[in-house]
Design a protein around this motif. Structure first.
Motif, PDB file in Angstrom:
ATOM      1  N   ARG A   1       0.866  -1.188   0.000  1.00  0.00           N
ATOM      2  CA  ARG A   1       0.000   0.000   0.000  1.00  0.00           C
ATOM      3  C   ARG A   1       0.901   1.236   0.000  1.00  0.00           C
ATOM      4  NH1 ARG A   1      -5.456   0.382   1.190  1.00  0.00           N
ATOM      5  NH2 ARG A   1      -6.197   2.491   1.668  1.00  0.00           N
ATOM      6  N   PRO A   2       1.593   1.475  -1.118  1.00  0.00           N
ATOM      7  CA  PRO A   2       2.634   2.507  -1.159  1.00  0.00           C
ATOM      8  C   PRO A   2       2.096   3.918  -1.377  1.00  0.00           C
ATOM      9  CG  PRO A   2       2.551   1.389  -3.261  1.00  0.00           C
ATOM     10  CD  PRO A   2       1.530   0.710  -2.383  1.00  0.00           C
ATOM     11  N   TRP A   3       1.111   4.281  -0.619  1.00  0.00           N
ATOM     12  CA  TRP A   3       0.568   5.628  -0.733  1.00  0.00           C
ATOM     13  C   TRP A   3       0.016   6.089   0.618  1.00  0.00           C
ATOM     14  CZ3 TRP A   3      -1.984   1.508  -3.287  1.00  0.00           C
ATOM     15  CH2 TRP A   3      -3.206   1.121  -2.714  1.00  0.00           C
ATOM     16  N   ILE A   4      -0.199   7.392   0.729  1.00  0.00           N
ATOM     17  CA  ILE A   4      -0.803   8.001   1.917  1.00  0.00           C
ATOM     18  C   ILE A   4      -2.274   8.270   1.625  1.00  0.00           C
ATOM     19  CG2 ILE A   4      -0.824  10.057   3.400  1.00  0.00           C
ATOM     20  CD1 ILE A   4       2.199  10.288   2.853  1.00  0.00           C
ATOM     21  N   ASP A   5      -3.126   7.874   2.539  1.00  0.00           N
ATOM     22  CA  ASP A   5      -4.558   8.108   2.374  1.00  0.00           C
ATOM     23  C   ASP A   5      -4.996   9.458   2.923  1.00  0.00           C
ATOM     24  OD1 ASP A   5      -5.723   5.314   1.469  1.00  0.00           O
ATOM     25  OD2 ASP A   5      -4.258   4.903   3.057  1.00  0.00           O
ATOM     26  N   VAL A   6      -4.453   9.823   4.090  1.00  0.00           N
ATOM     27  CA  VAL A   6      -4.892  11.042   4.779  1.00  0.00           C
ATOM     28  C   VAL A   6      -3.682  11.729   5.406  1.00  0.00           C
ATOM     29  CG1 VAL A   6      -6.381  11.999   6.585  1.00  0.00           C
ATOM     30  CG2 VAL A   6      -7.123   9.966   5.326  1.00  0.00           C
ATOM     31  N   VAL A   7      -3.665  13.053   5.316  1.00  0.00           N
ATOM     32  CA  VAL A   7      -2.660  13.869   6.005  1.00  0.00           C
ATOM     33  C   VAL A   7      -3.376  14.703   7.063  1.00  0.00           C
ATOM     34  CG1 VAL A   7      -0.924  15.689   5.801  1.00  0.00           C
ATOM     35  CG2 VAL A   7      -1.187  13.989   3.968  1.00  0.00           C
ATOM     36  N   ILE A   8      -2.869  14.679   8.290  1.00  0.00           N
ATOM     37  CA  ILE A   8      -3.372  15.533   9.369  1.00  0.00           C
ATOM     38  C   ILE A   8      -2.286  16.573   9.636  1.00  0.00           C
ATOM     39  CG2 ILE A   8      -4.250  15.633  11.722  1.00  0.00           C
ATOM     40  CD1 ILE A   8      -5.979  13.926   9.861  1.00  0.00           C
ATOM     41  N   ASP A   9      -2.588  17.830   9.320  1.00  0.00           N
ATOM     42  CA  ASP A   9      -1.545  18.858   9.286  1.00  0.00           C
ATOM     43  C   ASP A   9      -1.834  20.011  10.244  1.00  0.00           C
ATOM     44  OD1 ASP A   9       0.796  20.248   7.973  1.00  0.00           O
ATOM     45  OD2 ASP A   9      -0.803  21.688   7.533  1.00  0.00           O
ATOM     46  N   SER A  10      -0.774  20.519  10.861  1.00  0.00           N
ATOM     47  CA  SER A  10      -0.893  21.655  11.775  1.00  0.00           C
ATOM     48  C   SER A  10      -0.088  22.856  11.309  1.00  0.00           C
ATOM     49  CB  SER A  10      -0.409  21.250  13.168  1.00  0.00           C
ATOM     50  OG  SER A  10       0.956  20.847  13.115  1.00  0.00           O
TER      51      SER A  10
END
Length: 358
Positions: free
Chosen positions: A254-263
Protein backbone atom coordinates in the motif's frame (compact mmCIF):
# COMPACT_ATOMS: atom_id res chain seq x y z
CA UNK A 1 -13.83 33.53 47.48
CA UNK A 2 -11.55 31.51 45.21
CA UNK A 3 -8.35 31.98 43.26
CA UNK A 4 -8.36 32.45 39.47
CA UNK A 5 -5.63 33.11 36.90
CA UNK A 6 -6.90 36.05 34.90
CA UNK A 7 -5.83 37.95 31.82
CA UNK A 8 -5.16 41.67 32.01
CA UNK A 9 -4.05 44.19 29.41
CA UNK A 10 -1.75 46.72 31.08
CA UNK A 11 -2.14 50.36 30.16
CA UNK A 12 -0.22 51.22 27.01
CA UNK A 13 0.01 47.63 25.75
CA UNK A 14 -1.33 47.12 22.22
CA UNK A 15 -2.38 44.00 20.30
CA UNK A 16 0.50 41.59 19.74
CA UNK A 17 2.35 42.68 22.89
CA UNK A 18 2.37 40.50 26.02
CA UNK A 19 -0.62 40.83 28.32
CA UNK A 20 -0.36 40.32 32.06
CA UNK A 21 -1.38 37.23 34.01
CA UNK A 22 -2.67 37.92 37.51
CA UNK A 23 -3.76 35.48 40.22
CA UNK A 24 -6.78 37.09 41.84
CA UNK A 25 -9.21 36.33 44.65
CA UNK A 26 -12.64 36.42 43.02
CA UNK A 27 -16.14 35.35 44.15
CA UNK A 28 -17.11 31.72 43.71
CA UNK A 29 -19.63 31.75 40.83
CA UNK A 30 -23.35 31.61 41.51
CA UNK A 31 -25.13 28.38 40.64
CA UNK A 32 -28.47 28.92 38.88
CA UNK A 33 -31.14 26.38 37.96
CA UNK A 34 -29.81 23.63 35.72
CA UNK A 35 -26.21 24.39 36.64
CA UNK A 36 -23.70 22.65 38.92
CA UNK A 37 -20.60 23.86 40.72
CA UNK A 38 -17.44 22.05 39.68
CA UNK A 39 -14.28 22.06 41.76
CA UNK A 40 -11.39 22.09 39.29
CA UNK A 41 -8.81 19.48 40.30
CA UNK A 42 -6.53 19.94 37.29
CA UNK A 43 -6.42 22.17 34.22
CA UNK A 44 -4.51 21.61 30.99
CA UNK A 45 -2.46 24.13 29.04
CA UNK A 46 -2.88 24.81 25.33
CA UNK A 47 -1.01 26.81 22.75
CA UNK A 48 -4.04 29.13 22.69
CA UNK A 49 -3.19 30.15 26.27
CA UNK A 50 0.12 31.48 25.03
CA UNK A 51 -1.61 33.27 22.13
CA UNK A 52 -4.03 34.78 24.64
CA UNK A 53 -1.17 36.09 26.73
CA UNK A 54 0.19 37.71 23.56
CA UNK A 55 -3.22 39.18 22.73
CA UNK A 56 -3.40 37.21 19.47
CA UNK A 57 -6.38 34.95 20.16
CA UNK A 58 -9.70 36.20 18.73
CA UNK A 59 -12.49 37.37 21.01
CA UNK A 60 -10.40 38.07 24.12
CA UNK A 61 -11.74 40.24 26.91
CA UNK A 62 -9.84 41.70 29.86
CA UNK A 63 -12.43 42.11 32.61
CA UNK A 64 -12.98 39.15 34.94
CA UNK A 65 -11.31 37.05 32.23
CA UNK A 66 -10.11 33.66 33.48
CA UNK A 67 -7.78 31.70 31.21
CA UNK A 68 -8.02 27.99 30.40
CA UNK A 69 -10.26 25.79 28.27
CA UNK A 70 -9.27 22.32 29.56
CA UNK A 71 -10.36 21.18 32.99
CA UNK A 72 -11.24 18.14 35.09
CA UNK A 73 -13.07 18.20 38.38
CA UNK A 74 -15.83 16.96 40.64
CA UNK A 75 -19.31 18.31 41.36
CA UNK A 76 -19.59 19.88 44.80
CA UNK A 77 -22.44 21.28 46.88
CA UNK A 78 -22.70 24.99 46.15
CA UNK A 79 -23.12 25.84 49.83
CA UNK A 80 -20.80 23.51 51.73
CA UNK A 81 -18.37 22.95 48.81
CA UNK A 82 -18.27 19.27 49.77
CA UNK A 83 -18.13 16.66 46.96
CA UNK A 84 -21.48 15.17 45.94
CA UNK A 85 -19.77 12.02 44.62
CA UNK A 86 -16.36 10.81 43.45
CA UNK A 87 -17.04 10.96 39.70
CA UNK A 88 -14.47 12.90 37.70
CA UNK A 89 -15.89 15.10 34.95
CA UNK A 90 -14.41 16.88 31.96
CA UNK A 91 -15.80 20.23 30.86
CA UNK A 92 -16.95 20.60 27.27
CA UNK A 93 -14.39 23.22 26.14
CA UNK A 94 -16.70 25.19 23.82
CA UNK A 95 -20.22 26.59 23.65
CA UNK A 96 -22.59 26.95 20.72
CA UNK A 97 -21.70 23.74 18.86
CA UNK A 98 -23.88 20.79 19.73
CA UNK A 99 -23.79 18.12 17.02
CA UNK A 100 -23.72 19.51 13.47
CA UNK A 101 -20.74 17.92 11.69
CA UNK A 102 -20.53 20.85 9.28
CA UNK A 103 -19.82 23.46 11.94
CA UNK A 104 -21.13 25.37 14.98
CA UNK A 105 -24.88 25.85 14.98
CA UNK A 106 -24.52 29.09 16.95
CA UNK A 107 -22.61 30.63 14.04
CA UNK A 108 -25.70 30.35 11.81
CA UNK A 109 -28.01 33.39 11.45
CA UNK A 110 -30.97 31.33 12.69
CA UNK A 111 -29.23 29.60 15.59
CA UNK A 112 -31.48 27.73 18.04
CA UNK A 113 -32.18 29.77 21.17
CA UNK A 114 -30.61 27.21 23.54
CA UNK A 115 -27.36 27.40 21.55
CA UNK A 116 -27.36 31.10 20.75
CA UNK A 117 -27.00 32.00 24.45
CA UNK A 118 -24.99 29.94 26.97
CA UNK A 119 -25.14 29.63 30.74
CA UNK A 120 -22.51 32.35 31.20
CA UNK A 121 -24.68 34.88 29.38
CA UNK A 122 -22.53 34.90 26.26
CA UNK A 123 -23.65 34.41 22.68
CA UNK A 124 -22.42 32.57 19.60
CA UNK A 125 -19.74 29.92 19.18
CA UNK A 126 -16.86 30.33 21.60
CA UNK A 127 -14.24 28.51 23.63
CA UNK A 128 -13.68 28.70 27.37
CA UNK A 129 -10.80 30.89 28.45
CA UNK A 130 -11.09 34.69 28.65
CA UNK A 131 -13.23 35.10 25.54
CA UNK A 132 -16.23 37.35 24.95
CA UNK A 133 -18.50 34.48 23.85
CA UNK A 134 -18.34 32.88 27.32
CA UNK A 135 -18.10 36.15 29.25
CA UNK A 136 -14.52 35.40 30.28
CA UNK A 137 -15.18 32.04 31.95
CA UNK A 138 -12.24 29.64 32.07
CA UNK A 139 -10.77 26.63 33.85
CA UNK A 140 -7.68 28.16 35.53
CA UNK A 141 -9.60 28.62 38.76
CA UNK A 142 -10.73 26.69 41.82
CA UNK A 143 -14.45 26.53 40.95
CA UNK A 144 -16.60 27.01 37.87
CA UNK A 145 -20.39 26.91 37.51
CA UNK A 146 -21.61 25.26 34.30
CA UNK A 147 -24.75 23.74 32.85
CA UNK A 148 -24.77 20.07 33.84
CA UNK A 149 -25.16 19.08 30.18
CA UNK A 150 -21.67 20.52 29.57
CA UNK A 151 -19.96 17.79 31.60
CA UNK A 152 -18.69 14.43 30.31
CA UNK A 153 -17.50 11.67 32.67
CA UNK A 154 -13.73 11.39 32.50
CA UNK A 155 -12.19 8.10 31.29
CA UNK A 156 -12.30 5.62 34.16
CA UNK A 157 -8.65 4.58 33.70
CA UNK A 158 -7.24 8.12 34.00
CA UNK A 159 -6.47 10.40 36.92
CA UNK A 160 -7.71 13.98 37.13
CA UNK A 161 -4.33 15.28 35.94
CA UNK A 162 -4.23 12.92 32.97
CA UNK A 163 -7.84 13.69 32.08
CA UNK A 164 -7.29 17.44 32.21
CA UNK A 165 -4.92 17.26 29.24
CA UNK A 166 -7.64 15.87 26.97
CA UNK A 167 -10.49 18.25 26.08
CA UNK A 168 -9.29 20.54 23.27
CA UNK A 169 -6.64 18.13 21.97
CA UNK A 170 -8.93 15.11 22.05
CA UNK A 171 -11.89 16.64 20.25
CA UNK A 172 -9.66 18.39 17.68
CA UNK A 173 -7.80 15.17 16.90
CA UNK A 174 -10.98 13.09 16.82
CA UNK A 175 -12.74 15.43 14.39
CA UNK A 176 -9.66 15.73 12.16
CA UNK A 177 -9.18 11.95 12.00
CA UNK A 178 -12.70 10.59 11.85
CA UNK A 179 -15.21 13.29 10.88
CA UNK A 180 -12.98 15.01 8.32
CA UNK A 181 -10.27 12.48 7.50
CA UNK A 182 -12.57 9.43 7.58
CA UNK A 183 -9.59 7.20 8.38
CA UNK A 184 -9.99 3.43 8.32
CA UNK A 185 -7.94 0.73 10.11
CA UNK A 186 -5.90 -0.08 6.99
CA UNK A 187 -5.13 3.53 6.01
CA UNK A 188 -1.69 5.12 5.88
CA UNK A 189 -1.89 8.42 7.76
CA UNK A 190 0.74 11.18 7.81
CA UNK A 191 0.69 13.47 10.86
CA UNK A 192 2.86 16.58 10.68
CA UNK A 193 4.40 18.50 13.59
CA UNK A 194 4.35 15.51 15.92
CA UNK A 195 5.61 17.50 18.93
CA UNK A 196 2.26 19.27 19.35
CA UNK A 197 -0.43 18.12 21.78
CA UNK A 198 -3.13 17.59 19.11
CA UNK A 199 -0.69 15.75 16.85
CA UNK A 200 0.35 13.40 19.66
CA UNK A 201 -3.30 12.75 20.52
CA UNK A 202 -4.07 12.09 16.85
CA UNK A 203 -1.15 9.64 16.70
CA UNK A 204 -2.47 7.69 19.68
CA UNK A 205 -6.02 7.62 18.31
CA UNK A 206 -4.99 6.60 14.80
CA UNK A 207 -2.75 3.81 16.09
CA UNK A 208 -5.55 2.57 18.38
CA UNK A 209 -7.87 2.53 15.34
CA UNK A 210 -5.45 0.30 13.43
CA UNK A 211 -4.07 2.85 10.97
CA UNK A 212 -0.42 2.97 9.91
CA UNK A 213 0.93 6.32 11.06
CA UNK A 214 3.92 8.24 9.70
CA UNK A 215 5.06 11.52 11.19
CA UNK A 216 7.19 14.58 10.66
CA UNK A 217 8.83 16.36 13.57
CA UNK A 218 11.24 19.15 14.35
CA UNK A 219 13.83 16.98 16.11
CA UNK A 220 15.10 13.41 16.24
CA UNK A 221 13.80 13.07 19.79
CA UNK A 222 10.25 13.98 18.75
CA UNK A 223 10.28 11.48 15.89
CA UNK A 224 11.79 8.78 18.11
CA UNK A 225 9.13 9.46 20.73
CA UNK A 226 6.44 9.00 18.06
CA UNK A 227 7.98 5.72 16.94
CA UNK A 228 7.92 4.51 20.56
CA UNK A 229 4.22 5.44 20.65
CA UNK A 230 3.41 3.29 17.62
CA UNK A 231 4.27 5.29 14.50
CA UNK A 232 5.59 3.21 11.59
CA UNK A 233 8.06 5.80 10.37
CA UNK A 234 9.02 9.44 10.42
CA UNK A 235 11.22 12.22 9.11
CA UNK A 236 12.51 15.67 10.11
CA UNK A 237 10.48 18.36 8.40
CA UNK A 238 13.53 20.64 8.40
CA UNK A 239 15.14 18.19 5.97
CA UNK A 240 14.20 19.29 2.44
CA UNK A 241 14.03 15.66 1.35
CA UNK A 242 11.57 14.57 4.06
CA UNK A 243 8.92 13.80 1.46
CA UNK A 244 11.24 11.24 -0.17
CA UNK A 245 12.03 9.75 3.24
CA UNK A 246 8.35 9.23 4.03
CA UNK A 247 7.59 7.81 0.58
CA UNK A 248 10.36 5.21 0.95
CA UNK A 249 8.93 4.10 4.30
CA UNK A 250 5.45 3.31 2.99
CA UNK A 251 4.57 -0.42 2.79
CA UNK A 252 5.02 -2.17 -0.56
CA UNK A 253 1.46 -3.50 -0.55
CA UNK A 254 0.00 0.00 0.00
CA UNK A 255 2.63 2.51 -1.16
CA UNK A 256 0.57 5.63 -0.73
CA UNK A 257 -0.80 8.00 1.92
CA UNK A 258 -4.56 8.11 2.37
CA UNK A 259 -4.89 11.04 4.78
CA UNK A 260 -2.66 13.87 6.00
CA UNK A 261 -3.37 15.53 9.37
CA UNK A 262 -1.55 18.86 9.29
CA UNK A 263 -0.89 21.66 11.77
CA UNK A 264 1.42 23.82 9.68
CA UNK A 265 -0.32 25.11 6.54
CA UNK A 266 1.82 26.60 3.77
CA UNK A 267 2.61 24.28 0.85
CA UNK A 268 1.48 21.11 2.60
CA UNK A 269 -0.69 19.87 -0.28
CA UNK A 270 2.19 19.88 -2.79
CA UNK A 271 4.53 18.27 -0.27
CA UNK A 272 1.90 15.67 0.59
CA UNK A 273 1.72 14.62 -3.07
CA UNK A 274 5.50 14.29 -3.19
CA UNK A 275 5.37 12.20 -0.01
CA UNK A 276 2.90 9.79 -1.63
CA UNK A 277 -0.61 11.20 -1.12
CA UNK A 278 -2.92 9.19 -3.36
CA UNK A 279 -5.25 10.63 -5.97
CA UNK A 280 -8.43 11.38 -4.05
CA UNK A 281 -6.53 11.65 -0.77
CA UNK A 282 -7.48 14.05 2.01
CA UNK A 283 -5.42 16.81 3.64
CA UNK A 284 -7.00 17.92 6.93
CA UNK A 285 -5.54 21.14 8.35
CA UNK A 286 -6.17 22.26 11.94
CA UNK A 287 -3.29 24.73 12.48
CA UNK A 288 -0.99 27.26 10.88
CA UNK A 289 2.35 27.00 12.65
CA UNK A 290 4.20 27.48 9.33
CA UNK A 291 2.06 30.23 7.81
CA UNK A 292 -1.60 31.32 7.76
CA UNK A 293 -2.10 30.48 4.07
CA UNK A 294 -2.28 27.15 2.24
CA UNK A 295 -1.27 26.68 -1.39
CA UNK A 296 -3.76 24.69 -3.47
CA UNK A 297 -3.25 24.50 -7.23
CA UNK A 298 -5.02 22.90 -10.17
CA UNK A 299 -2.54 20.03 -9.87
CA UNK A 300 -4.13 19.02 -6.59
CA UNK A 301 -7.62 19.70 -7.96
CA UNK A 302 -7.04 17.44 -10.99
CA UNK A 303 -5.80 14.72 -8.65
CA UNK A 304 -9.08 14.96 -6.70
CA UNK A 305 -7.29 15.93 -3.50
CA UNK A 306 -9.63 17.21 -0.78
CA UNK A 307 -8.30 20.09 1.33
CA UNK A 308 -10.34 20.20 4.53
CA UNK A 309 -10.19 22.76 7.29
CA UNK A 310 -11.16 21.89 10.84
CA UNK A 311 -11.08 23.41 14.30
CA UNK A 312 -12.02 21.92 17.66
CA UNK A 313 -15.35 20.02 17.32
CA UNK A 314 -18.91 19.73 18.56
CA UNK A 315 -20.03 18.69 22.04
CA UNK A 316 -21.14 15.40 20.48
CA UNK A 317 -17.70 14.82 18.94
CA UNK A 318 -16.10 15.73 22.26
CA UNK A 319 -18.11 13.05 24.08
CA UNK A 320 -17.22 10.53 21.37
CA UNK A 321 -13.52 11.40 21.63
CA UNK A 322 -13.52 10.79 25.39
CA UNK A 323 -15.34 7.47 25.03
CA UNK A 324 -12.86 6.45 22.31
CA UNK A 325 -9.97 7.19 24.67
CA UNK A 326 -11.66 5.21 27.42
CA UNK A 327 -12.45 2.27 25.13
CA UNK A 328 -8.86 2.00 23.93
CA UNK A 329 -7.29 2.81 27.32
CA UNK A 330 -5.24 5.62 25.80
CA UNK A 331 -2.99 7.52 28.24
CA UNK A 332 -2.05 11.09 27.29
CA UNK A 333 1.57 12.15 27.03
CA UNK A 334 2.45 14.69 29.73
CA UNK A 335 5.70 16.65 29.83
CA UNK A 336 5.42 18.66 33.05
CA UNK A 337 3.02 19.04 35.97
CA UNK A 338 2.82 22.40 37.72
CA UNK A 339 1.19 22.64 41.12
CA UNK A 340 -0.24 26.14 41.50
CA UNK A 341 -1.69 29.06 39.56
CA UNK A 342 1.28 31.13 40.70
CA UNK A 343 3.47 29.06 38.38
CA UNK A 344 1.79 30.60 35.32
CA UNK A 345 4.99 32.35 34.09
CA UNK A 346 6.79 28.99 34.05
CA UNK A 347 3.83 27.48 32.21
CA UNK A 348 3.97 30.12 29.49
CA UNK A 349 7.69 29.55 29.07
CA UNK A 350 7.03 25.83 28.55
CA UNK A 351 4.44 26.67 25.90
CA UNK A 352 6.86 29.06 24.20
CA UNK A 353 9.38 26.24 23.97
CA UNK A 354 6.75 23.91 22.52
CA UNK A 355 6.54 21.72 25.62
CA UNK A 356 3.33 20.05 26.82
CA UNK A 357 2.31 20.64 30.42
CA UNK A 358 -0.63 20.53 32.85
Amino acid sequence: MMKALQLERPEGVSKGQPNALVVRDVPIPTVREGMVLVKILAAGLNRRDQWSMLGLYPGLIYENATLGCDGCGIIVDSQSLLPLDNQLYLLVPSRGWESDEAGPEAALPSAPAHLATNEFGGRGFGILGATRQVCGAGTFCEYIAVDKSQLVPAPAHLTAVESATLPCAAVTAYRALFTKGQIQPHHNVLITGIGGGVALQALQMAVAHGANVYVTGGSDSKVERALAMGAKGGALYKDESWTDTIRRQLPSDRPWIDVVIDSAGGDITAKALRAGLRDGGRVVVFGMTAEPKISFTMREALKNVDLLGTTLGSADEFAKSIRFIEQHKIKPSIDTILHSLEEAPAAMELLRKGRVST
